[in-house]
Write a protein that holds these residues in place. Structure first.
Motif, PDB file in Angstrom:
ATOM      1  N   SER A   1       0.843  -1.184   0.000  1.00  0.00           N
ATOM      2  CA  SER A   1       0.000   0.000   0.000  1.00  0.00           C
ATOM      3  C   SER A   1       0.883   1.239   0.000  1.00  0.00           C
ATOM      4  N   GLY A   2       0.364   2.337  -0.518  1.00  0.00           N
ATOM      5  CA  GLY A   2       1.116   3.578  -0.564  1.00  0.00           C
ATOM      6  C   GLY A   2       2.003   3.725  -1.776  1.00  0.00           C
ATOM      7  N   TYR A   3       2.102   2.690  -2.613  1.00  0.00           N
ATOM      8  CA  TYR A   3       2.914   2.756  -3.832  1.00  0.00           C
ATOM      9  C   TYR A   3       2.288   3.740  -4.819  1.00  0.00           C
ATOM     10  N   GLN A   4       3.137   4.601  -5.433  1.00  0.00           N
ATOM     11  CA  GLN A   4       2.638   5.635  -6.339  1.00  0.00           C
ATOM     12  C   GLN A   4       3.223   5.533  -7.746  1.00  0.00           C
ATOM     13  N   GLY A   5       4.028   4.514  -8.011  1.00  0.00           N
ATOM     14  CA  GLY A   5       4.672   4.397  -9.312  1.00  0.00           C
ATOM     15  C   GLY A   5       3.780   3.746 -10.352  1.00  0.00           C
ATOM     16  N   PRO A   6       4.336   3.489 -11.554  1.00  0.00           N
ATOM     17  CA  PRO A   6       3.569   2.848 -12.619  1.00  0.00           C
ATOM     18  C   PRO A   6       2.987   1.512 -12.182  1.00  0.00           C
ATOM     19  N   SER A   7       1.790   1.234 -12.659  1.00  0.00           N
ATOM     20  CA  SER A   7       1.103  -0.018 -12.339  1.00  0.00           C
ATOM     21  C   SER A   7       0.058  -0.274 -13.413  1.00  0.00           C
ATOM     22  N   PHE A   8      -0.600  -1.409 -13.332  1.00  0.00           N
ATOM     23  CA  PHE A   8      -1.667  -1.694 -14.298  1.00  0.00           C
ATOM     24  C   PHE A   8      -2.789  -0.666 -14.228  1.00  0.00           C
ATOM     25  N   SER A   9      -3.013  -0.106 -13.037  1.00  0.00           N
ATOM     26  CA  SER A   9      -4.158   0.777 -12.833  1.00  0.00           C
ATOM     27  C   SER A   9      -3.806   2.244 -12.688  1.00  0.00           C
TER      28      SER A   9
ATOM     29  N   ALA B   1       0.334   3.899 -16.774  1.00  0.00           N
ATOM     30  CA  ALA B   1      -0.107   2.506 -16.742  1.00  0.00           C
ATOM     31  C   ALA B   1       0.932   1.590 -17.376  1.00  0.00           C
ATOM     32  N   ILE B   2       1.189   0.470 -16.730  1.00  0.00           N
ATOM     33  CA  ILE B   2       1.961  -0.601 -17.350  1.00  0.00           C
ATOM     34  C   ILE B   2       1.003  -1.355 -18.271  1.00  0.00           C
ATOM     35  N   ASP B   3       1.347  -1.405 -19.540  1.00  0.00           N
ATOM     36  CA  ASP B   3       0.471  -2.024 -20.535  1.00  0.00           C
ATOM     37  C   ASP B   3       0.682  -3.543 -20.501  1.00  0.00           C
ATOM     38  N   SER B   4      -0.329  -4.271 -20.102  1.00  0.00           N
ATOM     39  CA  SER B   4      -0.203  -5.730 -20.007  1.00  0.00           C
ATOM     40  C   SER B   4       0.071  -6.364 -21.367  1.00  0.00           C
TER      41      SER B   4
END
Length: 508
Positions: free
Chosen positions: A276-284, A289-292
Protein backbone atom coordinates in the motif's frame (compact mmCIF):
# COMPACT_ATOMS: atom_id res chain seq x y z
CA UNK A 1 5.77 30.98 -21.74
CA UNK A 2 1.99 31.26 -21.24
CA UNK A 3 1.53 28.13 -19.13
CA UNK A 4 4.39 29.02 -16.80
CA UNK A 5 3.15 32.57 -16.38
CA UNK A 6 -0.35 31.28 -15.65
CA UNK A 7 0.99 28.86 -13.02
CA UNK A 8 3.22 31.45 -11.41
CA UNK A 9 0.47 34.03 -11.59
CA UNK A 10 -1.80 31.64 -9.72
CA UNK A 11 0.78 31.36 -6.98
CA UNK A 12 1.14 35.16 -6.82
CA UNK A 13 -2.60 35.80 -6.82
CA UNK A 14 -3.40 33.53 -3.89
CA UNK A 15 -4.02 35.25 -0.59
CA UNK A 16 -1.70 33.30 1.59
CA UNK A 17 -2.10 32.64 5.30
CA UNK A 18 1.10 33.71 7.00
CA UNK A 19 1.75 32.06 10.36
CA UNK A 20 5.53 32.19 10.52
CA UNK A 21 6.34 30.34 13.72
CA UNK A 22 2.73 30.87 14.81
CA UNK A 23 2.59 27.26 15.97
CA UNK A 24 5.27 28.22 18.50
CA UNK A 25 4.07 31.66 19.54
CA UNK A 26 0.30 31.47 19.17
CA UNK A 27 0.21 34.52 16.88
CA UNK A 28 -2.86 35.50 14.91
CA UNK A 29 -2.32 34.66 11.23
CA UNK A 30 -2.18 37.46 8.66
CA UNK A 31 -2.42 37.23 4.89
CA UNK A 32 0.88 37.21 3.04
CA UNK A 33 2.78 35.71 0.12
CA UNK A 34 6.09 33.94 0.88
CA UNK A 35 7.87 36.57 -1.23
CA UNK A 36 6.38 39.36 0.85
CA UNK A 37 7.41 37.53 4.00
CA UNK A 38 10.99 37.28 2.77
CA UNK A 39 11.15 40.98 2.01
CA UNK A 40 8.91 42.63 4.62
CA UNK A 41 8.25 40.51 7.71
CA UNK A 42 11.30 41.26 9.86
CA UNK A 43 10.20 38.93 12.65
CA UNK A 44 9.74 35.97 10.33
CA UNK A 45 12.13 33.04 10.16
CA UNK A 46 12.15 33.59 6.38
CA UNK A 47 13.00 37.31 6.35
CA UNK A 48 16.01 38.42 4.27
CA UNK A 49 17.58 41.78 5.02
CA UNK A 50 18.27 42.72 1.43
CA UNK A 51 19.70 46.13 2.31
CA UNK A 52 22.49 44.46 4.28
CA UNK A 53 23.10 41.67 1.76
CA UNK A 54 26.74 41.64 0.54
CA UNK A 55 27.04 42.63 -3.10
CA UNK A 56 29.77 41.77 -5.60
CA UNK A 57 31.71 39.82 -2.99
CA UNK A 58 33.89 37.30 -4.80
CA UNK A 59 34.62 35.37 -1.60
CA UNK A 60 31.00 34.27 -1.21
CA UNK A 61 30.10 30.69 -2.13
CA UNK A 62 27.97 29.60 -5.09
CA UNK A 63 24.53 28.28 -4.13
CA UNK A 64 23.08 25.18 -5.76
CA UNK A 65 19.67 23.69 -4.97
CA UNK A 66 17.51 20.76 -6.02
CA UNK A 67 14.63 18.75 -4.62
CA UNK A 68 17.02 15.97 -3.57
CA UNK A 69 20.34 14.45 -4.60
CA UNK A 70 19.95 14.90 -8.36
CA UNK A 71 21.42 18.37 -8.30
CA UNK A 72 24.68 16.87 -7.10
CA UNK A 73 25.26 15.75 -10.72
CA UNK A 74 25.14 19.43 -11.72
CA UNK A 75 27.44 20.44 -8.90
CA UNK A 76 29.80 17.65 -9.92
CA UNK A 77 29.95 18.97 -13.49
CA UNK A 78 30.79 22.40 -12.07
CA UNK A 79 33.43 21.03 -9.71
CA UNK A 80 35.10 18.93 -12.44
CA UNK A 81 34.91 21.45 -15.30
CA UNK A 82 38.18 22.08 -17.14
CA UNK A 83 37.21 23.91 -20.32
CA UNK A 84 38.94 27.26 -19.76
CA UNK A 85 42.42 28.64 -19.20
CA UNK A 86 42.48 29.68 -15.56
CA UNK A 87 44.97 32.48 -16.21
CA UNK A 88 43.19 34.43 -18.95
CA UNK A 89 39.75 32.76 -18.62
CA UNK A 90 39.50 32.02 -22.35
CA UNK A 91 37.87 28.79 -23.49
CA UNK A 92 40.32 25.98 -24.09
CA UNK A 93 38.78 22.78 -25.49
CA UNK A 94 41.61 20.70 -24.07
CA UNK A 95 41.58 22.50 -20.74
CA UNK A 96 44.70 23.53 -18.88
CA UNK A 97 44.86 20.65 -16.44
CA UNK A 98 43.35 22.75 -13.66
CA UNK A 99 39.72 22.66 -12.66
CA UNK A 100 37.98 25.88 -13.57
CA UNK A 101 36.24 26.30 -10.21
CA UNK A 102 39.19 25.05 -8.18
CA UNK A 103 39.11 28.05 -5.83
CA UNK A 104 35.36 28.31 -5.31
CA UNK A 105 33.19 27.47 -2.33
CA UNK A 106 29.75 25.92 -2.73
CA UNK A 107 26.60 25.55 -0.67
CA UNK A 108 24.34 22.73 -1.77
CA UNK A 109 20.76 22.30 -0.59
CA UNK A 110 18.48 19.36 -1.33
CA UNK A 111 14.83 19.67 -0.29
CA UNK A 112 14.67 15.97 0.49
CA UNK A 113 11.60 16.27 2.73
CA UNK A 114 9.43 17.66 -0.09
CA UNK A 115 10.85 15.69 -3.01
CA UNK A 116 10.20 14.82 -5.77
CA UNK A 117 9.17 18.20 -7.14
CA UNK A 118 8.01 16.62 -10.38
CA UNK A 119 4.80 15.30 -8.80
CA UNK A 120 3.27 18.61 -7.65
CA UNK A 121 1.85 19.38 -11.10
CA UNK A 122 0.08 16.01 -11.37
CA UNK A 123 -1.23 16.54 -7.82
CA UNK A 124 -2.61 19.95 -8.90
CA UNK A 125 -0.65 21.88 -6.30
CA UNK A 126 1.69 24.18 -8.21
CA UNK A 127 1.32 27.02 -5.66
CA UNK A 128 2.89 24.78 -3.02
CA UNK A 129 5.72 23.86 -5.40
CA UNK A 130 6.44 27.53 -6.05
CA UNK A 131 6.47 28.20 -2.32
CA UNK A 132 9.01 25.40 -1.83
CA UNK A 133 11.21 26.88 -4.56
CA UNK A 134 11.24 30.26 -2.86
CA UNK A 135 12.02 28.70 0.50
CA UNK A 136 14.98 26.98 -1.19
CA UNK A 137 16.11 30.37 -2.46
CA UNK A 138 15.61 31.87 0.99
CA UNK A 139 17.84 29.22 2.53
CA UNK A 140 20.67 29.99 0.12
CA UNK A 141 20.35 33.75 0.63
CA UNK A 142 19.94 33.54 4.38
CA UNK A 143 22.17 32.55 7.30
CA UNK A 144 19.97 30.09 9.21
CA UNK A 145 20.09 26.31 9.47
CA UNK A 146 19.56 23.74 12.22
CA UNK A 147 22.63 21.96 13.55
CA UNK A 148 20.62 18.73 13.88
CA UNK A 149 17.04 17.62 13.40
CA UNK A 150 16.63 17.73 17.18
CA UNK A 151 17.87 21.32 17.56
CA UNK A 152 15.18 23.64 18.89
CA UNK A 153 16.76 26.88 17.69
CA UNK A 154 18.57 27.65 14.43
CA UNK A 155 22.23 28.46 14.02
CA UNK A 156 22.99 31.68 12.15
CA UNK A 157 26.49 31.30 10.76
CA UNK A 158 25.74 30.12 7.22
CA UNK A 159 27.12 32.32 4.46
CA UNK A 160 24.94 33.99 1.79
CA UNK A 161 25.77 33.27 -1.87
CA UNK A 162 26.97 35.21 -4.91
CA UNK A 163 25.11 33.16 -7.55
CA UNK A 164 22.27 30.64 -7.60
CA UNK A 165 22.17 27.48 -9.73
CA UNK A 166 18.75 25.83 -9.94
CA UNK A 167 19.92 22.25 -10.37
CA UNK A 168 16.39 20.97 -10.94
CA UNK A 169 14.48 21.00 -14.22
CA UNK A 170 11.06 21.29 -12.57
CA UNK A 171 12.18 24.17 -10.36
CA UNK A 172 13.76 25.83 -13.39
CA UNK A 173 10.54 25.48 -15.37
CA UNK A 174 8.25 26.88 -12.70
CA UNK A 175 10.54 29.08 -10.67
CA UNK A 176 13.47 30.60 -12.57
CA UNK A 177 11.67 33.58 -14.09
CA UNK A 178 9.81 34.27 -10.82
CA UNK A 179 13.09 34.19 -8.87
CA UNK A 180 14.69 36.57 -11.34
CA UNK A 181 11.80 39.01 -10.91
CA UNK A 182 12.02 38.68 -7.13
CA UNK A 183 15.75 39.40 -7.04
CA UNK A 184 15.33 42.37 -9.35
CA UNK A 185 12.58 43.78 -7.12
CA UNK A 186 14.81 43.20 -4.08
CA UNK A 187 17.72 44.96 -5.82
CA UNK A 188 19.91 41.91 -5.38
CA UNK A 189 22.38 41.54 -8.30
CA UNK A 190 22.52 37.74 -8.11
CA UNK A 191 22.68 35.62 -11.24
CA UNK A 192 20.19 32.74 -11.48
CA UNK A 193 21.14 29.84 -13.76
CA UNK A 194 18.76 27.03 -14.69
CA UNK A 195 19.26 23.80 -16.58
CA UNK A 196 16.61 23.78 -19.34
CA UNK A 197 18.27 26.17 -21.81
CA UNK A 198 21.53 24.26 -21.33
CA UNK A 199 19.80 21.00 -22.24
CA UNK A 200 18.24 22.43 -25.39
CA UNK A 201 21.52 23.99 -26.53
CA UNK A 202 23.35 20.72 -25.97
CA UNK A 203 20.76 18.82 -28.03
CA UNK A 204 20.94 21.23 -30.97
CA UNK A 205 24.71 20.77 -31.13
CA UNK A 206 24.02 17.45 -32.86
CA UNK A 207 22.08 19.05 -35.73
CA UNK A 208 23.06 21.34 -38.59
CA UNK A 209 20.86 24.47 -38.84
CA UNK A 210 19.04 23.07 -41.87
CA UNK A 211 18.72 19.47 -40.64
CA UNK A 212 15.50 17.70 -39.73
CA UNK A 213 15.47 15.39 -36.75
CA UNK A 214 13.83 13.92 -33.67
CA UNK A 215 14.70 14.86 -30.10
CA UNK A 216 13.21 13.40 -26.93
CA UNK A 217 13.05 14.78 -23.42
CA UNK A 218 12.85 12.41 -20.49
CA UNK A 219 11.86 14.39 -17.42
CA UNK A 220 9.58 14.47 -14.41
CA UNK A 221 5.82 14.83 -14.96
CA UNK A 222 6.04 18.39 -13.67
CA UNK A 223 8.73 19.41 -16.13
CA UNK A 224 6.83 17.79 -19.00
CA UNK A 225 3.53 19.48 -18.11
CA UNK A 226 5.26 22.87 -17.88
CA UNK A 227 6.18 22.68 -21.58
CA UNK A 228 9.43 24.32 -20.59
CA UNK A 229 11.50 22.26 -23.00
CA UNK A 230 9.32 22.73 -26.13
CA UNK A 231 9.22 26.48 -25.51
CA UNK A 232 12.96 26.67 -24.90
CA UNK A 233 13.65 24.61 -28.03
CA UNK A 234 11.56 26.89 -30.24
CA UNK A 235 13.19 29.98 -28.77
CA UNK A 236 16.71 28.62 -29.14
CA UNK A 237 16.14 27.46 -32.73
CA UNK A 238 14.85 30.91 -33.64
CA UNK A 239 17.76 32.64 -31.93
CA UNK A 240 20.34 30.45 -33.69
CA UNK A 241 18.64 30.53 -37.08
CA UNK A 242 17.75 26.85 -37.25
CA UNK A 243 15.53 26.14 -40.27
CA UNK A 244 15.13 22.37 -40.03
CA UNK A 245 12.06 20.57 -38.74
CA UNK A 246 12.76 19.15 -35.31
CA UNK A 247 10.14 16.91 -33.75
CA UNK A 248 10.17 16.84 -29.96
CA UNK A 249 8.72 14.03 -27.87
CA UNK A 250 8.43 14.13 -24.09
CA UNK A 251 8.25 11.19 -21.71
CA UNK A 252 7.15 11.91 -18.13
CA UNK A 253 9.15 9.71 -15.77
CA UNK A 254 6.57 8.89 -13.12
CA UNK A 255 8.43 7.72 -10.04
CA UNK A 256 11.93 7.53 -11.49
CA UNK A 257 13.44 10.53 -9.68
CA UNK A 258 11.76 9.48 -6.45
CA UNK A 259 13.05 5.93 -6.80
CA UNK A 260 16.59 7.22 -7.41
CA UNK A 261 16.34 9.15 -4.15
CA UNK A 262 14.91 6.12 -2.36
CA UNK A 263 11.43 7.57 -1.71
CA UNK A 264 9.28 4.87 -0.14
CA UNK A 265 6.32 5.74 -2.36
CA UNK A 266 8.26 4.36 -5.34
CA UNK A 267 10.78 1.79 -4.16
CA UNK A 268 11.34 -0.45 -1.15
CA UNK A 269 14.34 -2.79 -0.91
CA UNK A 270 12.56 -4.69 1.89
CA UNK A 271 9.31 -5.32 -0.02
CA UNK A 272 8.54 -8.82 -1.29
CA UNK A 273 4.94 -8.27 -2.44
CA UNK A 274 2.74 -5.39 -3.62
CA UNK A 275 2.37 -2.76 -0.93
CA UNK A 276 0.00 0.00 0.00
CA UNK A 277 1.12 3.58 -0.56
CA UNK A 278 2.91 2.76 -3.83
CA UNK A 279 2.64 5.63 -6.34
CA UNK A 280 4.67 4.40 -9.31
CA UNK A 281 3.57 2.85 -12.62
CA UNK A 282 1.10 -0.02 -12.34
CA UNK A 283 -1.67 -1.69 -14.30
CA UNK A 284 -4.16 0.78 -12.83
CA UNK A 285 -2.13 4.00 -12.67
CA UNK A 286 -4.25 6.71 -14.38
CA UNK A 287 -1.24 8.45 -15.95
CA UNK A 288 1.50 5.81 -15.96
CA UNK A 289 -0.11 2.51 -16.74
CA UNK A 290 1.96 -0.60 -17.35
CA UNK A 291 0.47 -2.02 -20.54
CA UNK A 292 -0.20 -5.73 -20.01
CA UNK A 293 -0.18 -6.26 -23.78
CA UNK A 294 3.40 -4.94 -23.92
CA UNK A 295 4.59 -6.76 -20.81
CA UNK A 296 6.95 -8.99 -22.80
CA UNK A 297 8.59 -5.94 -24.44
CA UNK A 298 9.64 -3.96 -21.39
CA UNK A 299 12.47 -6.35 -20.61
CA UNK A 300 11.81 -6.13 -16.88
CA UNK A 301 14.16 -7.84 -14.47
CA UNK A 302 11.83 -10.08 -12.43
CA UNK A 303 14.50 -11.42 -10.09
CA UNK A 304 15.12 -10.39 -6.50
CA UNK A 305 11.72 -8.73 -6.00
CA UNK A 306 12.61 -6.06 -8.54
CA UNK A 307 9.02 -6.43 -9.73
CA UNK A 308 6.33 -6.96 -7.09
CA UNK A 309 3.13 -8.79 -8.01
CA UNK A 310 0.42 -11.14 -6.87
CA UNK A 311 -0.45 -14.37 -8.65
CA UNK A 312 1.71 -16.22 -11.15
CA UNK A 313 4.56 -14.73 -13.14
CA UNK A 314 2.77 -15.72 -16.35
CA UNK A 315 -0.33 -13.73 -15.28
CA UNK A 316 0.80 -11.20 -12.64
CA UNK A 317 -1.68 -9.06 -10.76
CA UNK A 318 -1.19 -5.78 -8.81
CA UNK A 319 2.13 -5.23 -10.58
CA UNK A 320 4.57 -2.70 -9.07
CA UNK A 321 8.05 -1.63 -10.19
CA UNK A 322 10.68 -2.00 -7.48
CA UNK A 323 14.07 -1.26 -9.07
CA UNK A 324 15.58 1.76 -10.76
CA UNK A 325 16.61 -0.30 -13.81
CA UNK A 326 13.00 -1.37 -14.30
CA UNK A 327 11.77 2.22 -13.97
CA UNK A 328 14.18 3.17 -16.75
CA UNK A 329 13.01 0.22 -18.87
CA UNK A 330 9.37 1.25 -18.40
CA UNK A 331 9.98 4.87 -19.37
CA UNK A 332 12.21 4.14 -22.36
CA UNK A 333 9.74 1.67 -23.83
CA UNK A 334 6.91 4.16 -23.26
CA UNK A 335 8.93 6.76 -25.18
CA UNK A 336 9.72 4.36 -28.03
CA UNK A 337 6.06 3.40 -28.27
CA UNK A 338 5.29 7.08 -28.80
CA UNK A 339 7.74 7.16 -31.70
CA UNK A 340 6.45 3.91 -33.20
CA UNK A 341 2.83 5.04 -33.10
CA UNK A 342 3.77 8.43 -34.60
CA UNK A 343 5.76 6.63 -37.32
CA UNK A 344 8.49 9.26 -37.15
CA UNK A 345 10.44 9.71 -40.35
CA UNK A 346 13.60 10.95 -38.71
CA UNK A 347 14.99 8.44 -36.21
CA UNK A 348 15.55 9.50 -32.63
CA UNK A 349 19.07 10.88 -32.36
CA UNK A 350 19.15 12.80 -29.09
CA UNK A 351 17.58 12.29 -25.67
CA UNK A 352 17.80 15.15 -23.19
CA UNK A 353 18.03 13.82 -19.65
CA UNK A 354 15.66 16.45 -18.34
CA UNK A 355 15.93 15.49 -14.69
CA UNK A 356 19.20 15.94 -12.82
CA UNK A 357 18.72 12.58 -11.09
CA UNK A 358 18.91 10.63 -14.35
CA UNK A 359 22.64 11.04 -15.16
CA UNK A 360 23.45 8.87 -12.14
CA UNK A 361 22.20 5.97 -14.30
CA UNK A 362 23.68 6.95 -17.65
CA UNK A 363 25.04 3.45 -18.25
CA UNK A 364 21.65 1.88 -17.59
CA UNK A 365 20.02 4.21 -20.12
CA UNK A 366 22.65 3.24 -22.69
CA UNK A 367 22.24 -0.48 -22.03
CA UNK A 368 18.46 -0.30 -22.28
CA UNK A 369 18.60 1.68 -25.51
CA UNK A 370 20.87 -1.00 -26.98
CA UNK A 371 18.40 -3.65 -25.83
CA UNK A 372 15.47 -1.96 -27.55
CA UNK A 373 17.51 -1.21 -30.68
CA UNK A 374 18.14 -4.95 -31.06
CA UNK A 375 14.70 -6.10 -29.89
CA UNK A 376 12.94 -8.36 -32.42
CA UNK A 377 9.51 -9.86 -32.85
CA UNK A 378 9.00 -12.48 -35.55
CA UNK A 379 12.35 -11.57 -37.05
CA UNK A 380 11.59 -7.84 -37.34
CA UNK A 381 13.35 -5.10 -35.42
CA UNK A 382 10.41 -3.40 -33.78
CA UNK A 383 12.01 -0.10 -32.71
CA UNK A 384 15.14 0.14 -34.85
CA UNK A 385 13.37 2.08 -37.66
CA UNK A 386 12.72 4.87 -35.18
CA UNK A 387 16.12 4.93 -33.47
CA UNK A 388 19.52 6.13 -34.63
CA UNK A 389 22.19 3.50 -34.09
CA UNK A 390 23.87 5.92 -31.69
CA UNK A 391 21.53 7.98 -29.55
CA UNK A 392 23.23 10.84 -27.75
CA UNK A 393 22.22 11.33 -24.13
CA UNK A 394 22.48 15.03 -23.27
CA UNK A 395 23.17 15.98 -19.67
CA UNK A 396 22.51 19.74 -19.30
CA UNK A 397 24.96 19.97 -16.40
CA UNK A 398 28.10 20.74 -18.42
CA UNK A 399 26.62 23.70 -20.26
CA UNK A 400 25.14 24.90 -16.99
CA UNK A 401 28.70 24.93 -15.62
CA UNK A 402 29.86 26.92 -18.67
CA UNK A 403 27.15 29.52 -18.10
CA UNK A 404 28.20 29.89 -14.47
CA UNK A 405 31.82 30.33 -15.48
CA UNK A 406 30.90 32.99 -18.06
CA UNK A 407 29.00 34.89 -15.37
CA UNK A 408 31.84 34.84 -12.85
CA UNK A 409 34.26 35.96 -15.57
CA UNK A 410 32.03 38.81 -16.76
CA UNK A 411 31.41 40.07 -13.22
CA UNK A 412 34.97 39.41 -12.00
CA UNK A 413 33.65 37.25 -9.19
CA UNK A 414 36.22 34.46 -9.16
CA UNK A 415 37.42 33.60 -5.69
CA UNK A 416 41.13 33.55 -4.89
CA UNK A 417 41.09 30.56 -2.54
CA UNK A 418 43.46 27.64 -2.85
CA UNK A 419 41.02 24.72 -3.08
CA UNK A 420 37.29 24.10 -3.53
CA UNK A 421 35.13 23.59 -0.48
CA UNK A 422 31.48 22.75 0.01
CA UNK A 423 28.71 22.75 2.57
CA UNK A 424 25.83 20.33 2.11
CA UNK A 425 22.36 20.57 3.62
CA UNK A 426 19.14 18.59 3.32
CA UNK A 427 15.65 19.24 4.62
CA UNK A 428 14.01 16.91 7.13
CA UNK A 429 10.49 16.96 8.54
CA UNK A 430 10.21 19.37 11.45
CA UNK A 431 8.89 17.08 14.17
CA UNK A 432 8.67 20.07 16.56
CA UNK A 433 5.85 21.49 14.45
CA UNK A 434 2.61 19.83 15.67
CA UNK A 435 0.91 20.42 12.32
CA UNK A 436 3.36 18.21 10.44
CA UNK A 437 2.08 14.75 9.46
CA UNK A 438 4.69 12.00 9.19
CA UNK A 439 4.62 8.27 8.54
CA UNK A 440 6.35 5.60 10.61
CA UNK A 441 9.69 6.37 8.91
CA UNK A 442 9.59 10.03 9.94
CA UNK A 443 8.91 11.30 6.42
CA UNK A 444 5.90 13.34 5.33
CA UNK A 445 2.87 11.31 4.36
CA UNK A 446 1.96 11.52 0.68
CA UNK A 447 -1.25 13.43 1.37
CA UNK A 448 0.50 15.90 3.62
CA UNK A 449 3.46 16.36 1.27
CA UNK A 450 1.37 17.10 -1.80
CA UNK A 451 -1.99 18.03 -0.31
CA UNK A 452 -1.30 20.83 2.16
CA UNK A 453 -2.23 24.33 1.17
CA UNK A 454 0.36 26.87 0.10
CA UNK A 455 0.45 30.01 2.17
CA UNK A 456 0.56 28.79 5.74
CA UNK A 457 4.05 30.15 6.09
CA UNK A 458 5.65 28.08 8.80
CA UNK A 459 8.62 25.82 9.33
CA UNK A 460 7.45 22.50 7.93
CA UNK A 461 11.06 21.39 7.63
CA UNK A 462 14.43 21.87 9.24
CA UNK A 463 17.40 22.34 6.96
CA UNK A 464 20.29 20.45 8.52
CA UNK A 465 23.88 19.62 7.54
CA UNK A 466 24.39 16.41 5.63
CA UNK A 467 24.91 13.32 7.77
CA UNK A 468 24.88 9.56 7.28
CA UNK A 469 21.24 9.52 8.33
CA UNK A 470 20.30 11.95 5.55
CA UNK A 471 20.57 9.29 2.87
CA UNK A 472 20.48 5.53 2.59
CA UNK A 473 23.64 3.44 2.35
CA UNK A 474 22.72 2.59 -1.25
CA UNK A 475 22.54 6.26 -2.22
CA UNK A 476 25.79 7.07 -0.42
CA UNK A 477 27.55 4.25 -2.27
CA UNK A 478 26.15 5.53 -5.57
CA UNK A 479 27.41 9.05 -4.90
CA UNK A 480 30.85 7.74 -4.01
CA UNK A 481 31.07 5.76 -7.26
CA UNK A 482 29.43 8.16 -9.73
CA UNK A 483 30.49 11.62 -8.53
CA UNK A 484 33.75 11.05 -6.60
CA UNK A 485 34.93 14.68 -6.88
CA UNK A 486 31.77 15.98 -5.21
CA UNK A 487 31.69 13.09 -2.77
CA UNK A 488 35.17 14.15 -1.67
CA UNK A 489 33.76 17.61 -0.84
CA UNK A 490 30.88 16.01 1.06
CA UNK A 491 33.28 13.82 2.99
CA UNK A 492 35.53 16.74 3.84
CA UNK A 493 32.55 18.80 5.00
CA UNK A 494 31.33 15.95 7.18
CA UNK A 495 34.71 15.38 8.82
CA UNK A 496 36.23 18.85 9.04
CA UNK A 497 33.57 21.58 9.06
CA UNK A 498 32.67 23.01 12.46
CA UNK A 499 29.00 23.07 11.47
CA UNK A 500 29.10 19.29 11.88
CA UNK A 501 30.27 19.46 15.50
CA UNK A 502 26.79 18.76 16.85
CA UNK A 503 26.59 15.45 15.01
CA UNK A 504 28.32 12.36 16.49
CA UNK A 505 31.39 11.35 14.50
CA UNK A 506 29.88 7.95 13.70
CA UNK A 507 26.87 9.60 12.03
CA UNK A 508 28.78 12.06 9.84
Amino acid sequence: MPLLKKAIGLGCALLLLHCSNAWRRGEVAVLHDIRDVMLKEKNSFFYIDTAAYPRHDCTLPIGVFDSGTGGLTVLDAIVRLDAFDNDDHRMDEDGDGRRDFQSERFIYFGDQANMPYGEYASENNLPLLIEHIFKDLQFLLGNRYYATAQSRSPSTDKSPVKAVVIACNTATAYGKEAIERFLEAANLPIKVIGVIDAGVTGALDYYAPSADGTIAVMATPGTVSSNGYPQALRARMAALGYRGRIQLFQQPGFGLAGAIDGAAEYISPQAVSPRSGYQGPSFSHPQAAIDSVLLHRYGFDWSGHHMLYDGELSRPRALQINSIDNYIAYNLLSLLEQLRKAKVRQPLKVIILGCTHYPFYLNVFKARLAYFYNYQEKGDYLYRPYMAETIHLVDPAVRTAWELYDYLRAEQLFNAGDQPAGEFYFSVANRDNPEVECDETGNFTWNYKYGRRAGTIQEYVKNVPFSQSSLSIEILDRLKKTIPATYELIDRFSKENLKMSGIPAADR
